[in-house]
Enzyme design. Structure first.
Site, PDB file in Angstrom:
ATOM      1  N   THR A  88       2.771   3.981  -3.067  1.00 17.85           N
ATOM      2  CA  THR A  88       2.205   4.832  -4.122  1.00 17.85           C
ATOM      3  C   THR A  88       1.343   4.041  -5.100  1.00 17.85           C
ATOM      4  O   THR A  88       0.215   4.425  -5.393  1.00 17.85           O
ATOM      5  CB  THR A  88       3.354   5.500  -4.917  1.00 17.85           C
ATOM      6  OG1 THR A  88       4.188   6.169  -3.976  1.00 17.85           O
ATOM      7  CG2 THR A  88       2.821   6.513  -5.906  1.00 17.85           C
ATOM      8  N   VAL A  89       1.872   2.894  -5.582  1.00 22.95           N
ATOM      9  CA  VAL A  89       1.132   2.128  -6.589  1.00 22.95           C
ATOM     10  C   VAL A  89      -0.141   1.535  -5.993  1.00 22.95           C
ATOM     11  O   VAL A  89      -1.235   1.651  -6.562  1.00 22.95           O
ATOM     12  CB  VAL A  89       2.037   1.032  -7.211  1.00 22.95           C
ATOM     13  CG1 VAL A  89       1.230   0.106  -8.101  1.00 22.95           C
ATOM     14  CG2 VAL A  89       3.172   1.674  -7.999  1.00 22.95           C
ATOM     15  N   VAL A  92       6.149  -2.173 -17.577  1.00 25.62           N
ATOM     16  CA  VAL A  92       6.950  -1.422 -18.554  1.00 25.62           C
ATOM     17  C   VAL A  92       6.273  -0.103 -18.909  1.00 25.62           C
ATOM     18  O   VAL A  92       5.123  -0.085 -19.331  1.00 25.62           O
ATOM     19  CB  VAL A  92       7.161  -2.240 -19.852  1.00 25.62           C
ATOM     20  CG1 VAL A  92       8.022  -1.465 -20.849  1.00 25.62           C
ATOM     21  CG2 VAL A  92       7.797  -3.590 -19.551  1.00 25.62           C
ATOM     22  N   PHE A 113       0.833  -1.200   0.000  1.00 26.32           N
ATOM     23  CA  PHE A 113       0.000   0.000   0.000  1.00 26.32           C
ATOM     24  C   PHE A 113       0.871   1.254   0.000  1.00 26.32           C
ATOM     25  O   PHE A 113       0.698   2.178   0.776  1.00 26.32           O
ATOM     26  CB  PHE A 113      -0.963  -0.028   1.205  1.00 26.32           C
ATOM     27  CG  PHE A 113      -2.245   0.718   0.962  1.00 26.32           C
ATOM     28  CD1 PHE A 113      -3.042   0.424  -0.143  1.00 26.32           C
ATOM     29  CD2 PHE A 113      -2.653   1.730   1.840  1.00 26.32           C
ATOM     30  CE1 PHE A 113      -4.227   1.119  -0.363  1.00 26.32           C
ATOM     31  CE2 PHE A 113      -3.837   2.428   1.623  1.00 26.32           C
ATOM     32  CZ  PHE A 113      -4.621   2.120   0.518  1.00 26.32           C
ATOM     33  N   LYS A 163      12.969  -4.208 -17.578  1.00 22.26           N
ATOM     34  CA  LYS A 163      11.880  -3.924 -18.520  1.00 22.26           C
ATOM     35  C   LYS A 163      12.203  -4.498 -19.902  1.00 22.26           C
ATOM     36  O   LYS A 163      11.325  -5.019 -20.592  1.00 22.26           O
ATOM     37  CB  LYS A 163      11.632  -2.415 -18.586  1.00 22.26           C
ATOM     38  CG  LYS A 163      11.035  -1.891 -17.276  1.00 22.26           C
ATOM     39  CD  LYS A 163      11.177  -0.391 -17.129  1.00 22.26           C
ATOM     40  CE  LYS A 163      10.547   0.089 -15.829  1.00 22.26           C
ATOM     41  NZ  LYS A 163      10.868   1.508 -15.542  1.00 22.26           N
ATOM     42  N   GLY A 175      12.449  14.052  -5.025  1.00 22.51           N
ATOM     43  CA  GLY A 175      11.663  12.816  -5.148  1.00 22.51           C
ATOM     44  C   GLY A 175      11.712  12.173  -6.521  1.00 22.51           C
ATOM     45  O   GLY A 175      10.949  11.253  -6.785  1.00 22.51           O
ATOM     46  N   GLU A 204      15.669   7.831  -6.017  1.00 23.53           N
ATOM     47  CA  GLU A 204      15.624   7.239  -4.683  1.00 23.53           C
ATOM     48  C   GLU A 204      16.929   7.466  -3.935  1.00 23.53           C
ATOM     49  O   GLU A 204      17.948   7.833  -4.525  1.00 23.53           O
ATOM     50  CB  GLU A 204      15.336   5.742  -4.802  1.00 23.53           C
ATOM     51  CG  GLU A 204      13.971   5.504  -5.440  1.00 23.53           C
ATOM     52  CD  GLU A 204      13.552   4.049  -5.388  1.00 23.53           C
ATOM     53  OE1 GLU A 204      13.815   3.388  -4.377  1.00 23.53           O
ATOM     54  OE2 GLU A 204      12.947   3.590  -6.368  1.00 23.53           O
TER      55      GLU A 204
END
Lengths: 401, 401
Positions: free
Chosen positions: B13-14, B132, B11, B205, B187, B190
């Site tokens: 950002t995504v 991707v 839980f 990817k 931000g 990282e």
């Protein structure tokens, strides 16, 4: 193995491309569809001209009735141009429960809604990927995005001929007329080029997109359809010196008064995704509520790109993606207070006192912000104006250094 | 109305983006799916931290077993990072006949093949659009194109952080280190940025795309994975003066020795579609046999773009597009004799006599063509070299005038 039987209407570039591609990609199509794909009939205007294309098992005919009466016909591919007879033929096909795939944008802009309703009633599908941006999968990508996203605005370079002419004028420094003649000689423009250079073709594509995204046609009264015939070599050169390029752009959004559609030449700065879309390329920029901005680019026409779009539609028949219109009403205030580049045609630009100047680009050019650009032009016959897309700060820094 | 019950693993950002988007787009999802979509469980690491997100009817737990034991769970959305525990969790889910949608590229690069096979065995699907290029529908577009086209080559800007750093270096003129620090503070990078700037993320990817297009992973021995840490402010400035921009590019094609994957900084000229792909944008260029070249561009990451990709996969569960690998073996000779820009780090460039010079760009830079660029660099420690994509003629004309 079962078969998918196809008839092709029209045997010009598009029709031939479909025929050849079905042959060359037969193994692939069988693998994906689990069926072999057979071209069983081709409708031509002139039998003699196509005598050499005659093949065993393929009905070559000038009579559409004969095609309609083939017992087990699954799909009709429409590769003819103009509203008629395409519209009549496809109506008859759908009424007989035959799937339809069309590359005919003019016909589909006028009769798309009606054909889609008829298809639904008869439980068959209408594929129209090839009507917009040739091989670039714009329709399918929009359908995909529309399942989750709502569209705010779409911008597109949708006519390869006018983009080719504008790019060539910049590269060669020639006049519009000379560039057009060269394009005609090299097959990039038709003998009667008005459909392309006056923006009709781009407008038809805008109508197709409007119906898909907004579920309705553009509002006619506010539609703007300007061609590229007024773009002089001087404008192109002056713009290029400022790091700006002309593009013939279709803009679509839904405002308070319905769907707004504009087809017109605009200026694009280096930071805009359309800056490097040169030649016969097409490009579409889709602004949505979740994903934000997504752009697609690729060949807008051509034998095999168009054939690829048609073949994708044929495959899709067995599993259509149905997405309902989905959009967010666009803030017209934001759209109206757009940025414009003002040019003086031959001397130092003096900007009318009541116009807000955002940046001086050169002696003869400035970026301004106004809602009344039409009025300025009426009062100053020496001024030319073009909407600006993309950021101009980069350029201003260079000027000021 | 029936329901589609979803559990979200992670839980951050995504995960939050998916939860919020399902709420905000509930009406749309019901319209498209004919079902209401309910988030019934969320897996978190720390219950206390997420206490405020607790909602009636949503199981908030740290224990994956509890989620697996929910009676009527349809889909598990994997929004955690790293190979474990994601791989184990998704394996268990698929074995129980639960559909899976993942945004976890590292895990999927390593275990995608295995998970897809397991899904097939259990008659469920694995969605991986979000692995991707975030919200850009690359996977779905490739699947669509692959039904008819065969892929020759794919190039992509697939890591937003490294593209953001390279763009910022050009705009601000700062060193790599200073730009990285600013990106971390804002931000965009990282605390430990190596996954992005060393090219691991882009490589993962590339592996996902390779499996989709070619049906196999890149050949490991010939894989090149170079980061952007060696790109100095001087290189960036010198390139910019020549109208060239650095991009961190993934290149994929299938050669005689298997799938070749390269991740490295290259130079892009104004005429190339990647020239204006600035900031955290992602872009993919797909070269196919029928359509030719198609490009997609858009936001490669972010809460809502990623959520959109995941929601599209959830919708696709009811009608998956299965395309088998389809490619044309790429001519490695053409790939090897690529164009390179040679830079001398601090003085006039003297090109070794056995290297073919295509164009002089400045005192310190030239475009050369060679298959042996590695050898040149070994012999000349003052020389830097970068592959060039796009045409350089435009620039050469300017130099010569």
């Amino acid at each position: 193995m079962s078969h998918l039987n196809i008839a092709i209407l029209g045997f010009g570039t598009v029709g031939k491309g479909v025929h050849y591609s079905i042959k060359s990609h037969q193994a692939r199509l069988e693998q994906v569809l689990g069926k072999s794909v057979n071209v069983v009939a081709i409708l031509v205007k002139n039998l003699e001209k196509h005598e050499q294309s005659r093949e065993d098992g393929v009905l070559l005919t000038t009579n559409f009735e004969e095609i309609l009466n083939i017992g087990e016909l699954d799909v009709i591919v429409d590769a003819i141009v103009g509203c008629e007879p395409g519209h009549t033929y496809l109506t008859q096909a759908l009424e007989k429960g035959i799937h339809v795939v069309t590359a005919n944008k003019e016909m589909f802009a006028h009769h798309g809604e009606e054909l889609l309703a008829l298809a639904k009633k008869n439980d068959v599908t209408v594929g129209f990927e090839a009507t917009v941006a040739g091989g670039v999968p714009v329709i399918q990508t929009l359908r995909q995005l529309l399942q989750v996203n709502r569209v705010r605005k779409v911008e597109g370079i949708l006519n390869g001929t006018s983009n080719f002419i504008l790019s060539s004028m910049r590269k060669d420094g020639h006049t519009f007329e000379k560039t057009l003649r060269a394009a005609q000689e090299n097959g990039y423009a038709e003998a009667d080029p008005s459909n392309d250079i006056e923006g009709y073709d781009a407008y038809y594509k805008g109508v197709v997109l409007s119906q898909l995204i907004f579920g309705e046609k553009p509002e006619e009264q506010s539609t703007i359809r300007k061609g590229i015939t007024d773009i002089t070599a001087d404008y192109v050169e002056s713009a290029d010196e400022l790091g700006l390029r002309f593009r013939h752009i279709v803009t679509l959004f839904k405002g308070q008064k319905g769907v707004q559609c504009k087809v017109e030449p605009v200026l694009i700065s280096t930071e805009h995704p359309f800056y490097q879309v040169d030649g016969v390329q097409n490009a579409v920029s889709i602004e949505t509520d979740l994903v934000g901005n997504v752009q697609l680019q690729g060949p807008g026409a051509g034998m095999y790109p168009t054939a690829s779009a048609i073949l994708e539609d044929i495959i899709q028949i067995s599993r259509p993606v149905n997405s309902e219109p989905a959009y967010v009403v666009y803030q017209e205030e934001a759209a109206n207070s757009s940025k414009w580049v003002l040019f003086n045609k031959n001397k130092k630009l003096e900007v009318p006192y009541d116009i807000k100047v955002l940046a001086r680009l050169s002696d003869r050019a400035a970026v301004v912000e106004t809602e009344e650009v039409e009025r300025i032009l009426l009062e100053n016959p020496l001024l030319a104006y073009f909407e600006l897309k993309g950021n101009y700060q980069h350029r201003v820094e260079k000027v000021n250094v």
